[in-house]
Design a protein around this motif. Structure first.
Motif, PDB file in Angstrom:
ATOM      1  N   GLY A   1      -0.285 -10.003  -4.075  1.00  0.00           N
ATOM      2  CA  GLY A   1       0.739  -8.976  -3.968  1.00  0.00           C
ATOM      3  C   GLY A   1       0.864  -8.152  -5.234  1.00  0.00           C
ATOM      4  O   GLY A   1       1.049  -6.929  -5.176  1.00  0.00           O
ATOM      5  N   VAL A   2       0.765  -8.795  -6.392  1.00  0.00           N
ATOM      6  CA  VAL A   2       0.844  -8.068  -7.664  1.00  0.00           C
ATOM      7  C   VAL A   2      -0.313  -7.073  -7.778  1.00  0.00           C
ATOM      8  O   VAL A   2      -0.130  -5.924  -8.177  1.00  0.00           O
ATOM      9  N   SER A   3      -1.504  -7.524  -7.429  1.00  0.00           N
ATOM     10  CA  SER A   3      -2.675  -6.639  -7.495  1.00  0.00           C
ATOM     11  C   SER A   3      -2.518  -5.441  -6.564  1.00  0.00           C
ATOM     12  O   SER A   3      -2.813  -4.304  -6.940  1.00  0.00           O
ATOM     13  N   VAL A   4      -2.060  -5.683  -5.341  1.00  0.00           N
ATOM     14  CA  VAL A   4      -1.875  -4.589  -4.386  1.00  0.00           C
ATOM     15  C   VAL A   4      -0.850  -3.594  -4.909  1.00  0.00           C
ATOM     16  O   VAL A   4      -1.048  -2.367  -4.812  1.00  0.00           O
ATOM     17  N   SER A   5       0.242  -4.080  -5.494  1.00  0.00           N
ATOM     18  CA  SER A   5       1.267  -3.173  -6.011  1.00  0.00           C
ATOM     19  C   SER A   5       0.714  -2.304  -7.144  1.00  0.00           C
ATOM     20  O   SER A   5       1.073  -1.125  -7.260  1.00  0.00           O
ATOM     21  N   ARG A   6      -0.167  -2.868  -7.947  1.00  0.00           N
ATOM     22  CA  ARG A   6      -0.754  -2.092  -9.052  1.00  0.00           C
ATOM     23  C   ARG A   6      -1.719  -1.028  -8.523  1.00  0.00           C
ATOM     24  O   ARG A   6      -1.788   0.078  -9.061  1.00  0.00           O
ATOM     25  N   ILE A   7      -2.452  -1.363  -7.474  1.00  0.00           N
ATOM     26  CA  ILE A   7      -3.363  -0.376  -6.886  1.00  0.00           C
ATOM     27  C   ILE A   7      -2.571   0.770  -6.267  1.00  0.00           C
ATOM     28  O   ILE A   7      -2.932   1.940  -6.391  1.00  0.00           O
ATOM     29  N   ILE A   8      -1.480   0.444  -5.595  1.00  0.00           N
ATOM     30  CA  ILE A   8      -0.633   1.481  -4.996  1.00  0.00           C
ATOM     31  C   ILE A   8      -0.008   2.345  -6.084  1.00  0.00           C
ATOM     32  O   ILE A   8       0.031   3.582  -5.988  1.00  0.00           O
ATOM     33  N   LYS A   9       0.476   1.717  -7.140  1.00  0.00           N
ATOM     34  CA  LYS A   9       1.132   2.435  -8.229  1.00  0.00           C
ATOM     35  C   LYS A   9       0.159   3.344  -8.971  1.00  0.00           C
ATOM     36  O   LYS A   9       0.543   4.394  -9.502  1.00  0.00           O
ATOM     37  N   ALA A  10      -1.107   2.967  -9.003  1.00  0.00           N
ATOM     38  CA  ALA A  10      -2.102   3.768  -9.725  1.00  0.00           C
ATOM     39  C   ALA A  10      -2.316   5.128  -9.076  1.00  0.00           C
ATOM     40  O   ALA A  10      -2.704   6.085  -9.743  1.00  0.00           O
ATOM     41  N   SER A  11      -2.077   5.222  -7.763  1.00  0.00           N
ATOM     42  CA  SER A  11      -2.211   6.496  -7.033  1.00  0.00           C
ATOM     43  C   SER A  11      -3.578   7.142  -7.243  1.00  0.00           C
ATOM     44  O   SER A  11      -3.687   8.358  -7.425  1.00  0.00           O
TER      45      SER A  11
END
Length: 268
Positions: free
Chosen positions: A125-135
């Motif tokens: 979940g942390v990794s997915v949130s970082r990928i989403i945040k990176a845009s």
């Protein structure tokens, strides 16, 4: 005591990672700017030290605690990962078919899997949130690959513990390793930390694939698609239906086990 020894490393690692992520969010926090009137009053304080500030014009600044965005993604992944838990618990209960089949020597105790998978799903979940945040322009494509991988991950437990299809479970586990190996470089290109957080998952997944293969070797599937796990599950069902009497099916199963043990002893 042995249980506590095995659980603490996973729990400590999870706490450390969560702590670091919280510190990162706190470090990036910027307090709200003071209103002009307050700023002006502060700068001119040495000229008006004899004046008392009017209570009606005082400003109170309230800091609101916020929950890091990755928390929701981690929670969603953990909850999704529990969908197969009832099947696993049913299969591994004391006296069940899982207790009766041959197991690899490297098979960990059952209580190890819960804390390990909770940690791994949280990191997902942390990794997915970082990928989403990176845009990133590639984020959408990479996330589609990840969600496909995650869905594949969720069906492994029903296949292995529910249907007792060890060979199919091994193929799924192997495919998980291959797809994760393709996703990690894409993660790294967008956010290196997102990729590094999945290294424990890759290591565990590789170990689980080897473990699954050894289950296949120790519990081979015969020509009609039946392995020892299926046979033991049927025996338990017959025992329950017969009230514990020793049936012919039980005798045939014991006979086959004796024949296999004799063949192994003879080196056949």
């Amino acid at each position: 005591m042995a249980k506590m020894t095995l659980k603490r490393p996973a729990t400590a690692l999870l706490c450390l990672i969560v702590g670091l992520l919280v510190v990162q969010d706190v470090a990036s926090f910027a307090p709200p700017a003071l209103p002009p009137a307050v700023s002006s009053r502060t700068n001119n304080h040495h000229h008006h030290h004899s004046k008392v500030a009017n209570p009606s014009t005082s400003t109170t600044t309230t800091l609101h605690a916020t929950i890091p965005s990755w928390t929701y993604y981690s929670l969603a992944h953990v909850i999704g990962g529990t969908t197969g838990t009832p099947i696993v618990i049913s299969g591994t209960k004391k006296g069940g078919w899982f207790d009766r089949i041959p197991k690899p020597k490297i098979n960990p105790p059952n209580f190890v899997f819960g804390p390990v998978w909770t940690l791994l799903y949280s990191l997902m979940g942390v990794s997915v949130s970082r990928i989403i945040k990176a845009s990133s322009p590639q984020s959408s494509f990479v996330l589609k690959l990840w969600y496909g991988h995650y869905a594949l991950n969720l069906i492994w437990a029903p296949i292995f513990f529910g249907l007792k299809r060890f060979r199919l479970g091994f193929m799924i586990s192997s495919l998980l390793v291959l797809t994760l190996g393709g996703i990690l470089p894409l993660y790294h290109a967008i956010d290196p930390i997102a990729a590094y957080l999945q290294i424990p998952y890759m290591l565990w997944l590789s170990f689980a694939t080897v473990l699954n293969y050894q289950f296949c070797v120790l519990n081979p599937t015969n020509g009609i698609g039946v392995n020892e796990a299926m046979r033991q599950a049927d025996l338990i069902k017959n025992e329950e239906e017969s009230g514990g009497e020793y049936t012919d099916d039980m005798f045939q199963s014991d006979l086959k086990n004796l024949q296999r043990a004799a063949a192994e002893y003879a080196g056949l």
